[in-house]
Scaffold this active site. Structure first.
Site, PDB file in Angstrom:
ATOM      1  N   LYS A  85      29.178  57.730  -6.811  1.00 36.30           N
ATOM      2  CA  LYS A  85      29.067  58.987  -5.848  1.00 36.30           C
ATOM      3  C   LYS A  85      30.542  59.327  -5.304  1.00 36.30           C
ATOM      4  CE  LYS A  85      24.094  57.810  -5.019  1.00 36.30           C
ATOM      5  NZ  LYS A  85      23.373  57.189  -3.933  1.00 36.30           N
ATOM      6  N   TYR A 259      24.512  53.208   3.401  1.00 35.75           N
ATOM      7  CA  TYR A 259      23.184  53.335   3.578  1.00 35.75           C
ATOM      8  C   TYR A 259      23.081  53.368   5.005  1.00 35.75           C
ATOM      9  CZ  TYR A 259      23.149  51.726  -1.317  1.00 35.75           C
ATOM     10  OH  TYR A 259      23.252  51.737  -2.665  1.00 35.75           O
TER      11      TYR A 259
END
Ligand code: GLU
Length: 341
Positions: A85, A259
């Site tokens: 990403k 995260y």
């Protein structure tokens, strides 16, 4: 963009001396400290990832001048997953520009799970490019702007950042394509609010493929070193990313890359980083080095357990925390070579 000279990233063979030997010693020490830690579980929501041998462990560091230090299973390839990403986001910044990119995706940390089927209610855009919704938005825009050659461009860019040819793990790609219903739902949601206007299946195909590119811990270290080195691959001298794209990418890695563990990571490790459910973590010591760690057992936040602890250990030992003025990191790594002019 210049032509890509591909080198094979291999650790140095000559015996190490001085600071280089010290650094190698610290990496060996972190490997030995954490290799016995069997905590955590494999990601099994992608069936093929549940088959990965769980004990594999590798640590690598690549400096901004292209020296590589490593320990453990550095030749083992694993799928890059969410670390991808970072690089597709940097690509979109370059291809579409900042204004267009930030029309497709926001830059706010989100307290929701990485795979939440959720957009920011403020403007119907994903919270940030490091969660699945944001990365799928980025993939959609890349597919829209680059057409059918989008994946070839993505692969080429990843190869330029790593300095070697890379391949897709077809079994992982198929596995994710067959089971990635949440991601497909996110894709349809994004299409419904006009983040992109190309077929959702083609966007998901691009996203699943980018996540299935195989890398080693050394590749992640070199890719991180490319970002650390202002976007220029230190092994090949290839200018892969411009400074502006590199700066925005590192900023978002710092706030959103780990995260729901991003806050703990920022105080304990203090480096921009991105992890993936394949067990890889890529860290960036700005203007100094890239760190690549691989160990597939994940903690409750989805971050590699041994990867997290070895990055914490290295940051502590070498002194890498971005905001700790008493840490010697920036001078430590520079002692390896003559100071940058
Ligand atoms: N391909 C994975 C997914 O979309 C990536 C997730 C991750 O590494 O965080 O579920």
């Amino acid at each position: 963009m210049s032509a890509m000279p591909i080198l094979n990233a291999t650790p140095p063979i000559a015996p190490l001396t001085g600071v280089a030997a010290e650094l190698q010693g610290l990496i060996d020490e972190q490997y030995a400290l954490h290799v016995g830690n069997a905590d955590g579980v494999l990601a099994d929501y992608i069936p093929e990832l549940a088959k990965v041998p769980p004990d594999q462990f590798a640590i690598a560091m690549a400096t901004y001048q292209g020296q590589i230090f490593s320990a453990g299973d550095t030749g083992v390839e694993f799928t890059i997953q969410s670390v991808s990403k970072v690089f597709t986001f940097a690509m979109l910044l370059e291809i579409a520009g900042r204004a267009e990119t930030y029309r497709a995706v926001n830059v706010q940390p989100s307290a929701d799970p990485f795979n939440a089927i959720l957009l920011d209610p403020k403007n119907n855009r994903p919270f940030n490019p490091m969660v699945n919704a944001g990365a799928i938005a980025v993939a959609g825009r890349l597919r829209q702007d680059l057409g059918k050659s989008a994946f070839d461009e993505v692969l080429k860019t990843f190869e330029r950042a790593a300095g070697r040819k890379l391949e897709v793990d077809d079994a992982v790609f198929q596995s994710e394509r067959d089971t990635g219903h949440r991601n497909r739902a996110i894709g349809h949601l994004l299409r419904a609010v006009d983040v992109f206007d190309v077929p959702v299946d083609e966007v998901l195909d691009l996203y699943f493929r980018q996540c299935s590119i195989k890398v080693t811990a050394i590749d992640l270290a070199v890719m991180g070193a490319t970002l650390a080195n202002l976007g220029t691959n230190p092994l090949t001298a290839d200018d892969v990313f411009h400074l502006d794209a590199t700066r925005d990418t590192l900023s978002i890695m710092f706030t959103c890359g780990m995260y729901d563990g991003a806050g703990d990571w920022s105080i304990n490790v203090g480096l921009p980083a991105k992890s993936g459910v394949g067990g890889g973590i890529m860290g960036v010591v700005n203007r100094q080095a890239g760190i690549g760690v691989f160990s597939p057992r994940l903690d409750e936040n989805g971050n590699s357990v041994r990867g997290k602890f070895s990055c914490m250990g290295l940051a502590e030992q070498i002194g890498l925390h971005a905001f700790d003025p008493t840490n010697p990191g920036s001078t430590y790594l520079r002692r390896l070579t003559a100071p940058r002019r």
